[in-house]
Enzyme design. Structure first.
Site, mmCIF file in Angstrom:
data_model
loop_
_atom_site.group_PDB
_atom_site.id
_atom_site.type_symbol
_atom_site.label_atom_id
_atom_site.label_comp_id
_atom_site.label_asym_id
_atom_site.label_seq_id
_atom_site.Cartn_x
_atom_site.Cartn_y
_atom_site.Cartn_z
ATOM 1 N N TYR A 142 35.789 56.885 28.991
ATOM 2 C CA TYR A 142 34.396 56.648 28.615
ATOM 3 C C TYR A 142 33.558 57.928 28.679
ATOM 4 C CZ TYR A 142 35.426 51.624 29.042
ATOM 5 O OH TYR A 142 35.961 50.370 28.899
ATOM 6 N N LYS A 192 49.122 53.114 33.045
ATOM 7 C CA LYS A 192 50.042 53.005 31.908
ATOM 8 C C LYS A 192 50.874 54.280 31.958
ATOM 9 C CE LYS A 192 50.456 50.401 28.402
ATOM 10 N NZ LYS A 192 51.550 49.416 28.226
ATOM 11 N N ASP A 224 49.092 46.208 31.047
ATOM 12 C CA ASP A 224 49.357 45.000 30.244
ATOM 13 C C ASP A 224 49.950 43.904 31.127
ATOM 14 O OD1 ASP A 224 51.467 46.767 30.514
ATOM 15 O OD2 ASP A 224 52.386 46.305 28.586
ATOM 16 N N ASP A 248 37.374 47.999 33.708
ATOM 17 C CA ASP A 248 36.347 47.301 32.941
ATOM 18 C C ASP A 248 36.918 45.979 32.439
ATOM 19 O OD1 ASP A 248 34.125 46.742 31.460
ATOM 20 O OD2 ASP A 248 34.380 48.345 29.993
ATOM 21 N N ASP A 252 36.700 41.913 34.496
ATOM 22 C CA ASP A 252 36.113 40.764 33.797
ATOM 23 C C ASP A 252 37.106 39.610 33.730
ATOM 24 O OD1 ASP A 252 33.705 41.946 33.391
ATOM 25 O OD2 ASP A 252 33.654 41.623 31.228
#
Ligand code: NAD
Length: 358
Positions: A142, A192, A224, A248, A252
């Site tokens: 980000y 990852k 994943d 992020d 959620d």
């Protein structure tokens, strides 16, 4: 008695409504733990823009830097959506986070009492789940440079950079281990590493930091798989530490197993001053109607007591009061058959009553 300076920035929409109830809870519990409170209130977000033309006036920023902790309601709303990006309410929040160097975001996902039925997952999957996601907040893709959209070979190309330095990983890993030490002593680091070099380094550095925390059982998981496992069997997790973008998304996903936005607190820590806020926004659709659920904000007060003032016991008492209150009373967002529907103010009062009995 120790004195703590707390800045309250109620913000917009339901922010002031839920903040008012959270402050009452804070005032109620503080004396039990020898805390003397110096509370002050400053505007942030749209409310600050209306008063001063900026979503984060210098006065608010200074007050935040001179406090021991910040309690933030929520910012934003349709009234300010057409403003220039630079003065939108959300900029106030981002500026506060960056000025206070809050590089670690803590998002607990806990199922409170029989709210288990509010989840979209099966009760037997979520009952008893208690997961803390520790998300890196100020680095990663980000913020990485270079970034942008440009023409290459006659077509538009969008690009971002996923970059983490060793020191950035080390400090967030340390927070992850420290939180795990205060919880179930199990830390899952999510990356990852199979396809991204930056997270290969992430895995190496987290493993190194782990040597300083021999009591914590460290495991690594690909992002994943983590997404899948949160839905399949959230109870396998205790504490999770991960990058900004994975955090992020996964926080959620984890939060939603609890079923309601009105129940989710959060903490942003790292620098000397922590900031505590509900996960939800300013809920313009219900603001000013005494319909907001103040529990996310009240639970954020609990997180403040735990993480800024090392008063985990006070946090536990607040959580217990919330669970007991929910047994009988509900705001509209978590209403269920057999419960009594009440508003924001009354919910605050009921939590205060429950606190008196604990
Ligand atoms: P929202 O979280 O404000 O509301 C989403 C839905 O959940 C609404 O139907 C709302 O009524 C309900 N809801 C949220 N909190 C609730 C509570 N405590 N009790 C009962 N119901 C609750 O998200 P949104 O509608 O997408 O955004 C509204 C505004 O808030 C926007 O301006 C957005 O930018 C801002 N926002 C701010 C923050 C923040 O301050 N941290 C976070 C998210 C959104």
């Amino acid at each position: 008695m120790s004195t703590k300076k707390i800045l309250v920035t109620p913000g917009d929409g339901i922010g002031p409504e839920v903040s008012a109830q959270a402050i009452l809870v804070l005032k109620k519990i503080a004396p039990r733990f020898g805390l003397e409170l110096e509370l002050s209130e400053k505007p942030v977000g749209g409310a600050a823009y209306d008063l001063t033309g900026t979503p984060i006036p210098d006065e608010t920023l200074e007050a935040a830097k001179n406090s021991d902790a910040v309690l933030l309601g929520a910012v934003g709303g349709p009234k300010w959506e057409s403003l220039d990006f630079s003065v939108r309410p959300e900029r106030g929040l981002l500026k506060l986070r960056s000025e206070l160097e809050l590089y670690a975001n803590l998002r607990p996902a806990v199922i409170y009492g029989d709210l288990v039925n509010a989840s979209t997952l099966k009760p037997e999957v979520v009952e008893g789940a208690d997961l803390m996601v520790v998300r890196e907040l100020t680095g990663g893709i980000y913020f990485g440079e270079p970034r942008g959209i440009e023409i290459r070979n006659g077509e538009r190309v969008g690009f971002n950079t996923l970059v983490y330095s060793e020191s950035e990983i080390r400090r967030i890993a340390k927070v992850g281990f420290e939180i795990a030490m205060k919880r179930g002593k199990k830390l899952t680091s999510v990356d990852k590493a199979n396809v991204l070099e930056s997270t290969e380094l992430w895995r190496e550095v987290v493993t190194e930091v782990g040597k300083d925390f021999p009591e914590v059982e460290l495991s690594h998981m690909y992002a994943d798989n983590a997404a899948m496992q949160i839905i399949r069997n959230p109870k396998q997790f205790d504490t999770m530490v991960t990058t900004n973008m994975f955090g992020d998304i996964l926080s959620d996903a984890a939060a939603m197993m609890t079923g309601s936005l009105g129940m989710l607190p959060s903490a942003s820590i790292g620098g000397n001053i922590g900031m505590y806020e509900p996960v939800h926004g300013s809920a313009p659709d219900i603001s000013g109607q005494d319909k907001a659920n103040p529990l996310a904000m009240i639970l954020s007060v609990g997180m403040m007591l735990r993480y800024s003032f090392d008063l985990g016991e006070a946090d536990e008492i607040i959580k217990q009061a919330v669970v007991e209150t929910l047994d009988t009373y509900r705001t509209g967002d978590v209403m269920a058959e057999g419960k009594t529907l009440i508003g924001c103010i009354e919910m605050g009062e009921k939590v205060l009553e429950a606190l008196e009995q604990i």
